[in-house]
Design an enzyme around this catalytic site. Structure first.
Site, short mmCIF file in Angstrom:
data_model
loop_
_atom_site.label_atom_id
_atom_site.label_comp_id
_atom_site.label_asym_id
_atom_site.label_seq_id
_atom_site.Cartn_x
_atom_site.Cartn_y
_atom_site.Cartn_z
N GLY A 141 -11.77 -18.72 36.21
CA GLY A 141 -12.38 -17.78 35.26
C GLY A 141 -12.67 -16.45 35.95
O GLY A 141 -12.37 -16.28 37.13
N HIS A 161 -3.45 14.71 29.75
CA HIS A 161 -2.32 14.35 30.61
C HIS A 161 -2.56 14.86 32.02
O HIS A 161 -3.09 15.95 32.18
CB HIS A 161 -1.04 14.98 30.05
CG HIS A 161 0.16 14.70 30.91
ND1 HIS A 161 0.78 13.46 30.93
CD2 HIS A 161 0.84 15.48 31.78
CE1 HIS A 161 1.80 13.51 31.78
NE2 HIS A 161 1.86 14.72 32.31
#
Ligand SMILES: Cc1cc2nc3c(=O)[nH]c(=O)nc-3n(C[C@H](O)[C@H](O)[C@H](O)COP(=O)(O)OP(=O)(O)OC[C@H]3O[C@@H](n4cnc5c(N)ncnc54)[C@H](O)[C@@H]3O)c2cc1C
Length: 471
Positions: free
Chosen positions: A183, A445
């Site tokens: 997990g 960007h």
């Protein structure tokens, strides 16, 4: 009217302290009780915060190895374990003492003690000094969290067996470590020790790591862990452990019933967490717990006792700090008389491994189970400029969409920084955004956030950096 309400919150984790702080802000008379000196709970003392501090160190070490490919070589790191331990502890101390100050500033009556119910309006409060007081309340919120689950058949007395709390204390850097349980806690802590130089193996009963997370997200993490870890044993379980002078002899059984023995320096047991209602005296109230030990609550966090609310890990999955805090705030608003309920459309989950995995809203596993119609669109990070500049093209951004309306049902991300990126997906789901909303929102960007915008563009066959034939 609120200043007449005497509210007592039991447990000062992210659920309890968020509740207490809001209640004080709303003018209630607040008492906050916890066994620790300051608020923080599991999250700050032995969970989210110390593990992320150590994972940051792991990231730093791993990046120095990766830089080799780009023509930059660092010498092997020298690890001063004591200093590292001190740094991690200083992070915890800074955060918890800060919460102590915030609690005082809000004039909250913070009591370091263990509380238990005498009846539906009285608590017994026992301090470490042995001093015992009775405290009456109008309303109480139970926020006592969860504790580490164990496997009784594997419980042997050995200093070589770690759990998440002792592993975070960094007692040693073991030569080898077996993590029992694939997990998120096991994988995060395994990643820390692996970066520090330990040979790490994982054994997981299920057929894949991180059961519950979509496989196409987990695949990238599995591939990377296969390189950094020694062995990942799936469909397998530990059936026996014996301490020997030079380590722990562990017997592991695979799905065919075949067993093999292997010696490990240390073992980290990380098989999950369970509710912490022990000794709370809930039997003296009308509060009911379910078969798994979690307190039953409705969407307003009301228990079966009109005076008592419950929030956080003690009321069940997902056992996450941010879920606990939001529940705490809703419970307080309900107590203040606001018409509110805890009805999130998306609770994000983040696995802070390398790469990180994060998801929010519907997963494909859930969609299939619940037979919900959906379409999945994916943007591979190999086509992301930003991912390439950091040498990490091994990620993916995926959006689950309602086919008729193009409404966003879920989002899943695998890659560095996925935990930060997922917040945009949460907002989109909560706002009922559709793919056009995401597509038309200009993303900066070059950033990894563009992968979310381009995943939306993929749906329309218009992604600049992915060619998809016309639909
Ligand atoms: C190693 C690890 C890493 C984790 N990482 C993350 C993560 O990255 N992100 C995330 O969201 N979650 C993470 N979690 C889970 C997160 O810590 C829990 O979901 C969160 O702490 C639950 O908050 P809570 O308020 O319900 O209770 P807790 O934080 O468990 O706090 C409960 C508090 O109640 C106190 N208490 C209990 N009984 C009594 C009593 N009778 N009287 C007085 N006080 C009492 C306890 O001392 C404790 O301080 C992690 C957990 C672990 C173990």
């Amino acid at each position: 009217m609120n200043n007449k309400i005497n509210l007592t919150v039991i447990g000062a984790g992210p659920g309890g302290y968020a509740a207490a702080f809001l209640a004080a802000d709303l003018g209630m008379n607040v008492t906050l009780i916890d066994k620790e000196k300051n608020p923080g709970g599991v999250c700050l003392y032995r969970g989210c915060i110390p593990s992320k501090a150590l994972l940051h160190v792991a990231k730093l070490i791993n990046e120095t190895h990766e830089a080799k490919e780009w023509g930059i070589e660092f010498s092997e790191p020298k690890i001063n374990l004591e200093k590292l331990r001190d740094w991690k502890s200083s992070v915890v101390a800074k955060m918890t003492s800060g919460l102590g100050i915030l609690s005082k500033q809000r004039k909250i009556n913070y009591i370091q003690a263990t509380a238990s119910f005498i009846n539906s309006s009285t608590l017994k409060v026992e301090k470490e000094t042995g001093e015992v007081d009775n405290l009456t309340f109008d309303k109480a919120i139970v926020a006592t969290g969860s504790r580490i689950a164990t496997v009784p058949s594997l419980e042997i007395k050995s200093g070589r067996i770690l759990n998440s709390t002792t592993a975070l204390d960094l007692p040693v850097i073991p030569k080898s470590l077996l993590v029992i349980g694939g997990g998120y806690i096991g994988l995060e802590l395994g990643s820390v020790y692996s970066a520090l130089g330990t040979t790490v193996s994982v054994v997981e009963m299920m057929s894949g790591l991180l059961p519950g997370a979509d496989r196409d997200l987990v695949v990238h993490l599995s591939k990377r862990l296969e390189k950094s870890f020694d062995k990942i044993m799936l469909d397998s379980k530990v059936v026996e452990m014996k301490e020997e002078s030079d380590g722990l002899l562990v017997k592991i059984q695979n799905k065919n019933g075949e067993t093999a023995e292997q010696k490990y320096d240390y073992v980290l047991m990380s098989i999950g967490r369970k509710p912490d209602a022990s000794g709370l005296g809930l039997e003296n109230t009308l509060v009911k717990v379910n078969q798994r030990g979690w307190i039953n609550v409705n969407e307003q966090l009301r228990t079966d006792d009109p005076n008592i609310f419950a929030i956080g890990d003690i009321v069940g999955e997902p056992m996450l700090a941010h879920k606990a805090s939001h529940e705490g705030r809703v419970a307080v608003e309900v107590i203040a008389g606001h018409k509110v309920a805890f009805e999130p459309k998306a609770i994000p989950a983040v696995v802070f491994t390398d790469p990180e995995i994060a998801w929010a809203g519907l997963t494909e596993i859930q969609a299939r189970e619940k037979e919900i119609k959906y379409e999945a669109v994916k943007f591979p990070w190999a086509a992301s400029g930003r991912a390439t500049t950091i040498g990490r093209s091994d990620g993916v951004t995926k959006i689950l969409v309602e086919p008729d309306t193009q409404r966003i049902l879920g989002i899943g991300i695998c890659g560095p920084g996925a935990g930060e990126l997922i917040a945009e997906g949460v907002l989109a789901i909560e706002m009922g955004a559709n793919l056009t909303d995401i597509k038309l929102s200009i993303h900066p960007h070059p950033t990894l956030s563009e992968t979310i915008m381009e995943a939306a563009e993929v749906f329309f066959g218009q992604s600049t950096h992915v060619y998809r034939p016309k639909r």
